[in-house]
Scaffold this motif. Structure first.
Motif, PDB file in Angstrom:
ATOM      1  N   ALA A  67     -41.232 -33.967 -34.419  1.00  0.00           N
ATOM      2  CA  ALA A  67     -41.991 -33.131 -35.350  1.00  0.00           C
ATOM      3  C   ALA A  67     -41.553 -33.429 -36.773  1.00  0.00           C
ATOM      4  CB  ALA A  67     -41.776 -31.650 -35.037  1.00  0.00           C
ATOM      5  N   ASP A  68     -42.489 -33.327 -37.709  1.00  0.00           N
ATOM      6  CA  ASP A  68     -42.100 -33.514 -39.105  1.00  0.00           C
ATOM      7  C   ASP A  68     -41.426 -32.245 -39.627  1.00  0.00           C
ATOM      8  OD1 ASP A  68     -44.042 -31.650 -40.171  1.00  0.00           O
ATOM      9  OD2 ASP A  68     -45.566 -33.211 -40.103  1.00  0.00           O
ATOM     10  N   ASP A  69     -40.857 -32.327 -40.817  1.00  0.00           N
ATOM     11  CA  ASP A  69     -40.065 -31.217 -41.342  1.00  0.00           C
ATOM     12  C   ASP A  69     -40.906 -29.959 -41.562  1.00  0.00           C
ATOM     13  OD1 ASP A  69     -37.823 -32.814 -41.338  1.00  0.00           O
ATOM     14  OD2 ASP A  69     -37.920 -33.300 -43.479  1.00  0.00           O
ATOM     15  N   THR A  70     -42.147 -30.132 -42.018  1.00  0.00           N
ATOM     16  CA  THR A  70     -43.003 -28.970 -42.269  1.00  0.00           C
ATOM     17  C   THR A  70     -43.299 -28.229 -40.970  1.00  0.00           C
ATOM     18  OG1 THR A  70     -44.027 -30.039 -44.181  1.00  0.00           O
ATOM     19  CG2 THR A  70     -45.226 -28.215 -43.171  1.00  0.00           C
TER      20      THR A  70
ATOM     21  N   PRO B 253     -49.924 -29.477 -30.035  1.00  0.00           N
ATOM     22  CA  PRO B 253     -50.568 -29.427 -31.355  1.00  0.00           C
ATOM     23  C   PRO B 253     -50.367 -28.056 -31.995  1.00  0.00           C
ATOM     24  CG  PRO B 253     -52.209 -29.257 -29.604  1.00  0.00           C
ATOM     25  CD  PRO B 253     -50.900 -29.546 -28.935  1.00  0.00           C
ATOM     26  N   THR B 254     -50.163 -28.048 -33.310  1.00  0.00           N
ATOM     27  CA  THR B 254     -49.979 -26.782 -34.018  1.00  0.00           C
ATOM     28  C   THR B 254     -51.234 -26.381 -34.788  1.00  0.00           C
ATOM     29  OG1 THR B 254     -48.911 -28.068 -35.777  1.00  0.00           O
ATOM     30  CG2 THR B 254     -47.478 -26.944 -34.199  1.00  0.00           C
TER      31      THR B 254
ATOM     32  N   VAL C  62     -42.068 -23.909 -36.372  1.00  0.00           N
ATOM     33  CA  VAL C  62     -41.878 -23.669 -34.934  1.00  0.00           C
ATOM     34  C   VAL C  62     -40.426 -23.599 -34.498  1.00  0.00           C
ATOM     35  CG1 VAL C  62     -44.057 -24.857 -34.474  1.00  0.00           C
ATOM     36  CG2 VAL C  62     -41.895 -26.118 -34.242  1.00  0.00           C
ATOM     37  N   ASP C  63     -39.494 -23.946 -35.367  1.00  0.00           N
ATOM     38  CA  ASP C  63     -38.074 -24.078 -35.007  1.00  0.00           C
ATOM     39  C   ASP C  63     -37.548 -22.882 -34.216  1.00  0.00           C
ATOM     40  OD1 ASP C  63     -35.357 -24.454 -34.850  1.00  0.00           O
ATOM     41  OD2 ASP C  63     -34.996 -24.498 -36.998  1.00  0.00           O
ATOM     42  N   GLU C  64     -37.705 -21.698 -34.770  1.00  0.00           N
ATOM     43  CA  GLU C  64     -37.113 -20.505 -34.155  1.00  0.00           C
ATOM     44  C   GLU C  64     -37.686 -20.247 -32.765  1.00  0.00           C
ATOM     45  OE1 GLU C  64     -36.757 -15.707 -35.096  1.00  0.00           O
ATOM     46  OE2 GLU C  64     -37.066 -17.131 -36.754  1.00  0.00           O
ATOM     47  N   THR C  65     -39.004 -20.304 -32.642  1.00  0.00           N
ATOM     48  CA  THR C  65     -39.646 -20.017 -31.356  1.00  0.00           C
ATOM     49  C   THR C  65     -39.302 -21.080 -30.317  1.00  0.00           C
ATOM     50  OG1 THR C  65     -41.494 -18.928 -32.469  1.00  0.00           O
ATOM     51  CG2 THR C  65     -41.855 -19.625 -30.196  1.00  0.00           C
TER      52      THR C  65
ATOM     53  N   ALA D 143     -37.007 -36.166 -36.509  1.00  0.00           N
ATOM     54  CA  ALA D 143     -37.941 -36.004 -37.620  1.00  0.00           C
ATOM     55  C   ALA D 143     -38.940 -37.148 -37.627  1.00  0.00           C
ATOM     56  CB  ALA D 143     -37.185 -35.958 -38.940  1.00  0.00           C
ATOM     57  N   PHE D 144     -40.185 -36.829 -37.923  1.00  0.00           N
ATOM     58  CA  PHE D 144     -41.242 -37.845 -37.920  1.00  0.00           C
ATOM     59  C   PHE D 144     -42.136 -37.593 -39.109  1.00  0.00           C
ATOM     60  CE2 PHE D 144     -45.146 -39.975 -36.711  1.00  0.00           C
ATOM     61  CZ  PHE D 144     -44.676 -41.136 -36.117  1.00  0.00           C
TER      62      PHE D 144
END
Length: 380
Positions: free
Chosen positions: A38-41, A117-118, A46-49, A65-66
């Motif tokens: 996943a990219d940083d944005t 997908p987000t 989504v990090d916490e979940t 990171a991508f």
């Protein structure tokens, strides 16, 4: 070469509000050492979940990171990471580039792969293929895999919170599905699934089209209000699952080939996949001599959705003949899906249809009280 009918689909599709919280549960059935791409944005969202979901299942949280296009070099780097660290499932989280790179790397590394997908911005997450680009963002090749993702999971809470332009792009991508599938069915072309289109694939493509015409504008209202509604759930399914199954097992034709051709014009590099596909769909309708009312209704509907229907909106003009010739040549290259059309296609045919778009769309927009086209500006 397969001459029969073929249908392809992911092993499991999960969609719903707060679905991301169940990612760890589903991943635990696929492996014990996932690599999250996943990219940083996206990771900031989504990090916490994701972290909590994986930890509840005793899974390690390893994120790569991508931040590039899905290039051959980026895919090879992911394969090296997978191999050196012993991962057994790779999870592409975010947009098409991360997901396409994860699928391609998972295939090369011989492990399972998952699409998360987000946003409902394209139908790529469900497919058994990746689109590979150059570092400059030009289309390079399709890579086909012997299977689809082991899991596709999309959280409609994230879809509702994503920028509106992402859902608009997904609608543009998905609207092409039926137009291309019906053309493939009329001709003798084959699908990405490796055979002639099944009746199921063609029917799913048509269902996607119907859902979008009935729900797209209300779904966009929901995104503007950051709410999950039945219309948003319906459009998310149409954009992601139904369009994914429909394009892969129903067939691609001119619309996506013209998208690929448009990547040859630097002016279009800031556009989303769905924006370029919409120009391709309209060009296909012109090329095949579709019913004038259908073409005009398509121009009106997609303009109201917020998709481009003129060259002006994608940074080109009818006078840019050098660029348009290059687009037409690339669109009609040997092996492109444009040759699934039920009649012979030449670069001249594509070029003439592209040149026609400006005047045609401006006339329809004027007749139907729609705004004048404005050149697209990429968001910062």
């Amino acid at each position: 070469m397969t001459t029969g009918f073929a249908l392809a689909s992911p092993s499991r599709y999960i969609q719903g509000k707060e679905a991301l919280a169940s990612l760890g549960e589903h991943l635990s059935r696929l492996g014990s050492s996932p690599l999250l791409v996943a990219d940083d944005t996206v990771w900031g969202i989504v990090d916490e979940t994701v972290t909590e979901s994986l930890r509840q299942e005793g899974l390690p949280v390893t994120r790569e990171a991508f931040s590039s296009f899905a290039t051959s070099e980026a895919v090879d780097a992911l394969v090296e990471t997978i191999s050196s660290e012993g991962h057994d499932v790779v999870v592409g989280i975010g947009g098409g580039s991360s997901i396409d790179a994860a699928k391609a790397a998972g295939h090369l590394a011989g492990i399972r792969w998952v699409s998360v997908p987000t946003a409902a911005s394209s139908d790529a997450p469900t497919s058994a293929l990746s689109v590979i680009y150059t570092a400059a963002g030009e289309f390079l090749e399709y890579r086909f895999f012997p299977k689809n993702p082991d899991l596709v999971l999309i959280d409609t809470r994230l879809v509702a919170d994503a920028p509106e332009r992402f859902l608009v792009a997904g609608i543009g991508d998905a609207l092409a599905t039926w137009v291309e599938a019906r053309a493939t069915a009329r001709g003798q072309g084959t699908t990405m699934a490796g055979g002639r289109p099944t009746r199921a694939g063609t029917a799913l493509a048509h269902l996607s089209w119907e859902i979008l015409w009935e729900n797209a504008l209300q779904a966009l209202d929901a995104v503007r209000a950051n709410t999950v509604t039945p219309a948003l759930e319906a459009v998310t399914e149409a954009n992601t699952l139904l369009s994914g199954l429909g394009f892969e097992s129903g067939g691609l034709a001119a619309a996506h080939a013209i998208h690929n051709g448009l990547t040859a014009a630097p002016q279009t590099h800031g556009l989303s996949h769905g924006q370029k596909v919409n120009i391709g769909t309209l060009t296909q309708l012109v090329m095949e001599g579709a019913d004038p009312e259908e073409i005009e209704d398509f121009i009106e509907f997609t303009t109201r959705v917020g998709l481009p229907t003129t060259l002006t909106e994608i940074g080109l003009t009818p006078q840019d003949t050098t660029e348009l010739r290059a687009v037409a040549e690339a669109s009609a290259a040997p092996g492109e899906t444009i040759h699934n059309m039920p009649f012979p296609v030449t670069p001249d045919l594509v070029f003439d249809a592209l040149v026609l778009l400006e005047g045609l769309s401006r006339r329809v927009r004027d007749d139907r009280g729609l705004p004048e086209p404005v050149q697209y500006t990429a968001p910062h």
